[in-house]
Enzyme design. Structure first.
Site, PDB file in Angstrom:
ATOM      1  NE  ARG A 106      -2.551   1.052   3.642  1.00 52.07           N
ATOM      2  CZ  ARG A 106      -3.386   0.962   4.687  1.00 52.07           C
ATOM      3  NH1 ARG A 106      -4.693   0.796   4.475  1.00 52.07           N
ATOM      4  NH2 ARG A 106      -2.913   1.006   5.908  1.00 52.07           N
ATOM      5  CB  SER A 107       1.556   3.788  -2.382  1.00 52.39           C
ATOM      6  OG  SER A 107       2.094   5.079  -2.514  1.00 52.39           O
ATOM      7  N   GLY A 108      -0.778   4.923  -1.041  1.00 55.13           N
ATOM      8  CA  GLY A 108      -1.660   5.962  -0.528  1.00 55.13           C
ATOM      9  C   GLY A 108      -3.040   5.488  -0.133  1.00 55.13           C
ATOM     10  CB  SER A 116      -3.184  -1.398  -1.926  1.00 55.20           C
ATOM     11  OG  SER A 116      -4.151  -0.517  -1.379  1.00 55.20           O
ATOM     12  N   GLY A 179       1.509   3.850  -6.304  1.00 53.80           N
ATOM     13  CA  GLY A 179       0.475   3.329  -7.180  1.00 53.80           C
ATOM     14  C   GLY A 179       0.174   4.250  -8.337  1.00 53.80           C
ATOM     15  CG  HIS A 180      -0.604   8.988  -9.480  1.00 53.97           C
ATOM     16  ND1 HIS A 180      -1.917   9.074  -9.845  1.00 53.97           N
ATOM     17  CD2 HIS A 180       0.027  10.007 -10.112  1.00 53.97           C
ATOM     18  CE1 HIS A 180      -2.089  10.103 -10.667  1.00 53.97           C
ATOM     19  NE2 HIS A 180      -0.923  10.682 -10.854  1.00 53.97           N
ATOM     20  CB  ILE A 227       8.108   0.448  -7.086  1.00 53.39           C
ATOM     21  CG1 ILE A 227       7.884  -0.524  -8.248  1.00 53.39           C
ATOM     22  CG2 ILE A 227       8.854   1.691  -7.571  1.00 53.39           C
ATOM     23  CD1 ILE A 227       6.964   0.003  -9.333  1.00 53.39           C
ATOM     24  CE1 TYR A 468      -9.229   7.637 -11.599  1.00 50.87           C
ATOM     25  CE2 TYR A 468      -9.932   7.768 -13.880  1.00 50.87           C
ATOM     26  CZ  TYR A 468      -9.424   8.370 -12.739  1.00 50.87           C
ATOM     27  OH  TYR A 468      -9.119   9.720 -12.753  1.00 50.87           O
TER      28      TYR A 468
END
Length: 556
Positions: A106-108, A116, A179-180, A227, A468
């Site tokens: 999980r990032s955001g 995530s 993720g973005h 990453i 999305y």
């Protein structure tokens, strides 16, 4: 980045020390014990490990869950790890494999389907919230940014170094970088990355090779490893930019203006972008529900240049100088984010640092791509569906393509949606009320909307945007999935790039450790099935044949 230099370890030797054969009998206690005993960890890992009995477990899990549809999920992680450095990620990857646990990274926390931080199998949540370092080099016009940082933090850091550099990415400040970028396909402005692979090796661009570097720019990073950081190229921006946010209702000819927008938005001056947010509101004149279209724009220049440009290209909007706001590039980021969170847009740049400033409620999203303008009757049908009072907060967002998108081939990076499309559609519905019946009503509505749009959007495949994420378009099997089965959803996200992504996946993660409901498949299962069919067609080859036995035992 300096922080990486102290973390290069002899992970190959470590990998030999550990057994990678998963055992379902192993518990998460053994996984935690493995972490605590793992060699070469730089910082004490016990401070960043949260089991379900830990008093902070719930608050850490909930911290960045943006979609409340998954906030009370029964599919919670057995353990949460919030690493402080690369060595702790390496330990988590190795120990998860040894003890039969999957990893979700999980990032955001903005994953539309919660992939995530939600899974139907025993798993560890690797939450990168502590990895948020950003280093901006104004002279080289680059920045290193760790995957746990948010877009808002990156924008703010850039603004503190330069007033004439920017980074073209999303408008929601709380979205995580990891993720973005990996799903968004920011290919030509990402010049390096650091990823930890399935063997625990930390790899830069040269070490990972161009195939993997190609894949993680738009192919979704979670399929290939973890990453840790991206090196991005910053772009020059003028000291003054201009924003506007102009709303028109049905009674003010919104439908006709949208129709004209379809014809011109992707052909405009490359310095301007105009998106359209369409939703339901109360009419000021009649006191009843109507549809409102908000035309939101960023122009890289002053208002004196913008006004004649708009008069020539979209005079139907009736843009006036009083509708416009001149600001700095960071001011435009604040302005765009304010439209999402409902603030004034006059906040200081420091507001970009608020990582948990938005809570959508329960949410479902979908996406489409458009190749030719939708006829006016098609638009009217779409707007009628948005008038359904049984759903709380419906939204359709139109984002134009064109510009530099048309100058990059669809195979340049994994993100393939380029010149063949004139704009992208984002559908969303949000609701605050709880309950299965209410949730189902909203899910049914957005699926009905998506079905209605089928004749007007791309087909064969019906393209979709991975950031999305939409599990309605197809999911992997529980376990290993063939390339053919995964193609049901994979071609929609990646089109002709999907096969190459599967080849890269097979090379870098041959046992398919990094997997989820829409992760890139490996090709090995498909190859085995094909060879099995060949064996059945050749009678003289029997199961006593050593080659046949080898094929049948190759199951991962």
């Amino acid at each position: 980045m300096k922080y990486l230099s102290s973390y290069f370890t002899f992970v190959t030797a470590i990998a030999l020390f550990f057994s990678f054969e998963p055992s379902s009998a192993d518990s998460h206690e053994n996984f935690v014990r493995c972490l605590y005993n793992y060699p070469d960890i730089t910082n004490t890992i016990s401070n960043v490990v949260y089991t379900q009995t830990n008093s902070s477990y719930s608050s850490v899990l909930d911290h960045t869950i943006e979609n409340r549809r998954f906030s009370n999920s029964s599919s919670e992680p057995l353990v949460i790890v919030t690493p402080l450095d690369v060595s702790q990620i390496q330990a988590t990857i190795i120990c998860s494999q040894r003890h039969g646990l999957q990893i979700r990274t999980r990032s955001g926390g903005h994953d539309y389907e919660g992939l995530s931080y939600v899974a139907q199998v025993p798993f560890v949540l690797l939450d990168l919230l502590n990895l948020r370092q950003i280093t901006v080099d104004e002279e080289s016009r680059t920045a290193w940014v760790q995957s746990g940082a948010t877009l808002g933090e990156l924008y703010y850091s850039i603004s503190q170094k330069s007033k004439t550099l920017g980074f073209p990415a999303g408008v929601c400040a709380s979205v995580g970088i990891g993720g973005h970028i990996s799903g968004g396909g920011y290919g030509l402005i990402c010049v390096n990355a650091h990823i930890i692979d399935v063997n625990g090796n930390l790899l830069g661009r040269q070490a990972m090779g161009e195939d993997l570097f190609w894949a993680i720019r738009g192919g979704g990073g979670a399929s290939f490893g973890v990453i840790v950081a991206w090196k991005v190229k910053l772009v020059p921006v003028p000291s003054t930019v201009t924003m506007f946010d102009v709303s028109r209702t049905l009674e003010e000819n919104a439908t006709e203006i949208i129709q004209k927008w379809q014809l011109v938005a992707h052909k405009l001056d490359e310095r301007i972008i105009i998106r359209v947010d369409i939703t339901r509101v109360n009419s000021n004149k009649h006191g009843k529900l109507t549809i409102q279209a908000r035309f939101v724009s960023l122009f890289l220049g002053g208002v004196e240049e913008l006004i004649p440009l708009m008069q020539n290209s979209l005079p139907e909007l009736g843009l006036d100088r009083n509708d416009c706001k001149e600001t700095s590039w960071i001011g435009s980021a604040v302005f765009n984010n304010a439209l999402l969170i409902g603030s004034s847009g006059n906040e200081p740049p420091e507001s970009m640092l608020n990582k948990t400033q938005i809570r959508f409620g329960n949410y479902k999203g979908k996406s489409d791509y458009v190749k030719k303008p939708i006829p006016i009757e098609g638009l009217r049908g779409l707007l009628r569906l948005l008038c359904d009072a049984k759903v709380e907060y419906p939204l359709v967002q139109l984002a134009p393509y064109g510009g530099i998108m048309n100058e990059i081939s669809e195979s340049e990076i994994a993100f393939s949606h380029r010149s063949q499309y004139i704009y992208h559609i984002h559908y969303g519905v949000t609701w605050q009320e709880e309950g299965d019946e209410i949730a189902q009503r909203h899910m049914d509505w957005i699926r009905r909307l998506y079905k209605y749009m089928e004749p007007y959007v791309s087909n064969s495949p019906r393209a979709a945007y991975i950031n999305y994420r939409d599990l309605d378009i197809g999911v992997n099997n529980n376990g290993f999935t063939s390339y053919t089965h995964a193609s049901i959803w994979g071609l929609k996200y990646f089109n002709n790039n999907f096969k190459r992504l599967a080849k890269v996946k097979t090379k870098v993660d041959p046992k398919n450790f990094f997997r989820n409901e829409q992760s890139i498949p490996i090709l090995s299962v498909e190859t085995i099935q094909h060879k099995r069919k060949q064996l059945k067609m050749v009678p003289q080859i029997t199961l006593t044949n050593s080659y046949a036995l080898h094929i049948l035992n190759c199951r991962k």
